[in-house]
Write a protein that holds these residues in place. Structure first.
Motif, mmCIF file in Angstrom:
data_model
loop_
_atom_site.group_PDB
_atom_site.id
_atom_site.type_symbol
_atom_site.label_atom_id
_atom_site.label_comp_id
_atom_site.label_asym_id
_atom_site.label_seq_id
_atom_site.Cartn_x
_atom_site.Cartn_y
_atom_site.Cartn_z
ATOM 1 N N SER A 299 45.277 36.682 39.832
ATOM 2 C CA SER A 299 44.117 37.141 40.582
ATOM 3 C C SER A 299 44.426 37.249 42.067
ATOM 4 O O SER A 299 43.975 38.189 42.742
ATOM 5 C CB SER A 299 42.933 36.193 40.356
ATOM 6 N N PHE A 300 45.195 36.312 42.587
ATOM 7 C CA PHE A 300 45.571 36.354 43.999
ATOM 8 C C PHE A 300 46.436 37.585 44.290
ATOM 9 O O PHE A 300 46.215 38.289 45.283
ATOM 10 C CB PHE A 300 46.324 35.081 44.379
ATOM 11 N N VAL A 301 47.405 37.839 43.439
ATOM 12 C CA VAL A 301 48.232 39.033 43.607
ATOM 13 C C VAL A 301 47.361 40.282 43.527
ATOM 14 O O VAL A 301 47.521 41.234 44.302
ATOM 15 C CB VAL A 301 49.347 39.080 42.549
ATOM 16 N N GLY A 302 46.412 40.282 42.592
ATOM 17 C CA GLY A 302 45.501 41.415 42.460
ATOM 18 C C GLY A 302 44.673 41.638 43.715
ATOM 19 O O GLY A 302 44.451 42.776 44.134
ATOM 20 N N ALA A 303 44.227 40.537 44.337
ATOM 21 C CA ALA A 303 43.441 40.654 45.572
ATOM 22 C C ALA A 303 44.289 41.239 46.697
ATOM 23 O O ALA A 303 43.807 42.054 47.493
ATOM 24 C CB ALA A 303 42.893 39.285 45.972
ATOM 25 N N VAL B 83 36.018 46.032 44.797
ATOM 26 C CA VAL B 83 35.886 46.769 43.533
ATOM 27 C C VAL B 83 37.224 46.801 42.785
ATOM 28 O O VAL B 83 37.277 46.561 41.569
ATOM 29 C CB VAL B 83 35.375 48.203 43.800
ATOM 30 N N ILE B 84 38.310 47.089 43.500
ATOM 31 C CA ILE B 84 39.630 47.152 42.860
ATOM 32 C C ILE B 84 40.021 45.789 42.309
ATOM 33 O O ILE B 84 40.510 45.665 41.176
ATOM 34 C CB ILE B 84 40.691 47.663 43.847
ATOM 35 N N HIS B 85 39.798 44.735 43.109
ATOM 36 C CA HIS B 85 40.144 43.385 42.652
ATOM 37 C C HIS B 85 39.355 43.006 41.403
ATOM 38 O O HIS B 85 39.908 42.465 40.433
ATOM 39 C CB HIS B 85 39.860 42.381 43.777
#
Length: 378
Positions: free
Chosen positions: A89-93, A304-306
């Motif tokens: 999730s952190f990488v995604g953010a 939104v992307i995250h």
């Protein structure tokens, strides 16, 4: 007048921290908002002429000293120990922040000549924090009025999103994301506290050592830049300072310096007062609305992307919200967010990720800015 102005910048953060511990409204607004608003008000008092040169010098001195102090408390060796869902999730953010800034920045390339600089600064603030945005802005030589407007827009957008996060976000996202399930590898890591608690005589020695080491790192960063490029450029200097701050955090004695993180936060508050005093409220018209829209679109698209990545990868709702808090707000809001989620087990990992964001923000922000400049020049 210059001496009084410097004293105002140095002492006001103490008042903001004191108020935050005693008054509900001040605690909700946070010391960063209080210091920035106080600086703006001081800079716009009729008949009072503050020295812009003094404010700039104070802000330029605060950032390179604050960055190492903020990084000393992190431990990069702990990052692999975090839960897989949190790391993803952190990488995604981080990916979401870069993607949003790049897309929105490219759209605004014909509306402002600093579009690529603004994109890099927004990556810095939405991966790390205000210190990163300030460092990147300094490195890219962004106009001071641009920074003031960006920070104002970020405070406004961030306030709206924070209210949503602390109230309806968890219940709403549970319709899209799975609930949190505790696992053995969700460990509680120790991190520094906030407020005035660390400002005691028992911490002064460690705070002095931390400040001395931070000053040494800043001097090495500036000197190294002079040796490498034969002139003083903020970009390489701040990258060297960030890297040395991370390296220093690998040593247990540095990582356990009591009060170093709080001292770094205090320097950041000094920066906020100084930058706020540069604001001219007459700028809030015409072209400034373009920058406000720029910031709000980047933040909204990043969220939104995250969230979409979390839905796609089946990341639980609490990990998603903690990582969003860590990247957009930094360590200060991890505690309140965990309390709103009724999930104290994520406080330690959330603080670790927030500090990781500080470490990565400068790199990702500058790379984004330089990449967009290269694409725009083709």
């Amino acid at each position: 007048m210059t001496v009084l102005q410097v004293l105002f910048c140095l002492l006001l953060p103490a008042g903001a921290l004191w108020a935050g511990e005693r008054f509900r409204l001040a605690k909700f607004l946070g010391p960063v908002t209080l210091c920035y608003v106080a600086g703006v008000l001081a800079g716009n008092v009729p008949g009072l002429r503050l020295s812009q040169d003094t404010s700039m010098r104070v802000s330029e001195a605060a950032v390179p000293l604050a960055i190492p102090l903020l990084l000393f408390s992190t431990d990069v060796r702990q990052w692999p120990r975090l839960a897989r869902s949190l790391l993803i999730s952190f990488v995604g953010a981080c990916v979401a922040a870069v993607a949003a800034a790049a897309v929105v920045g490219w759209y605004f390339r014909d509306r402002t000549d600093e579009w690529w600089k603004i994109a890099g600064m927004l990556v810095g603030v939405y991966v790390g924090g205000t210190a990163n945005m300030a460092a990147i802005g300094r490195a890219l030589e962004v106009r001071s009025e641009t920074f003031v407007l960006l920070n104002t827009a970020d405070l406004a957008a961030g306030g709206v999103y924070l209210i949503f996060m602390l109230t309806f976000a968890q219940r709403l996202l549970l319709r899209l994301l799975p609930p949190f399930t505790a696992a053995p590898h969700h460990e509680a890591f120790e991190h520094p506290g906030e407020g005035l608690g660390a400002w005691t005589r028992h911490h002064l020695r460690d705070m002095g050592l931390g400040f001395g080491l931070s000053l040494l790192i800043a001097v090495v960063g500036l000197g190294g830049t002079l040796l490498l490029v034969e002139k003083l450029e903020a970009g390489p200097a701040l990258l060297i300072i960030t890297t040395l701050g991370i390296v220093a955090s690998l040593f247990p004695r540095v990582r356990t310096l009591r009060g170093a993180y709080e001292l770094g936060e205090y320097l950041l508050l000094i920066f906020c007062v100084a930058m706020g005093s540069l604001a001219d409220l007459r700028m809030l018209s015409g072209g400034s609305m373009t920058l406000f829209l720029y910031v709000w679109l980047v933040m909204g698209l990043a969220i939104v992307i995250h969230t979409a990545l979390s839905v796609l990868l089946r990341i639980d709702v609490d990990s998603t919200l903690i990582c969003s808090t860590a990247t957009i707000y930094g360590p200060a809001q991890i505690g309140p967010m965990a309390a709103a989620l009724k999930n104290r087990v994520l406080v330690g990992p959330g603080l670790t990720l927030a500090l990781a964001g500080f470490a990565l923000g400068n790199y990702l922000g500058l790379l984004t800015a330089w990449g967009l400049r290269w694409l725009g020049g083709r």
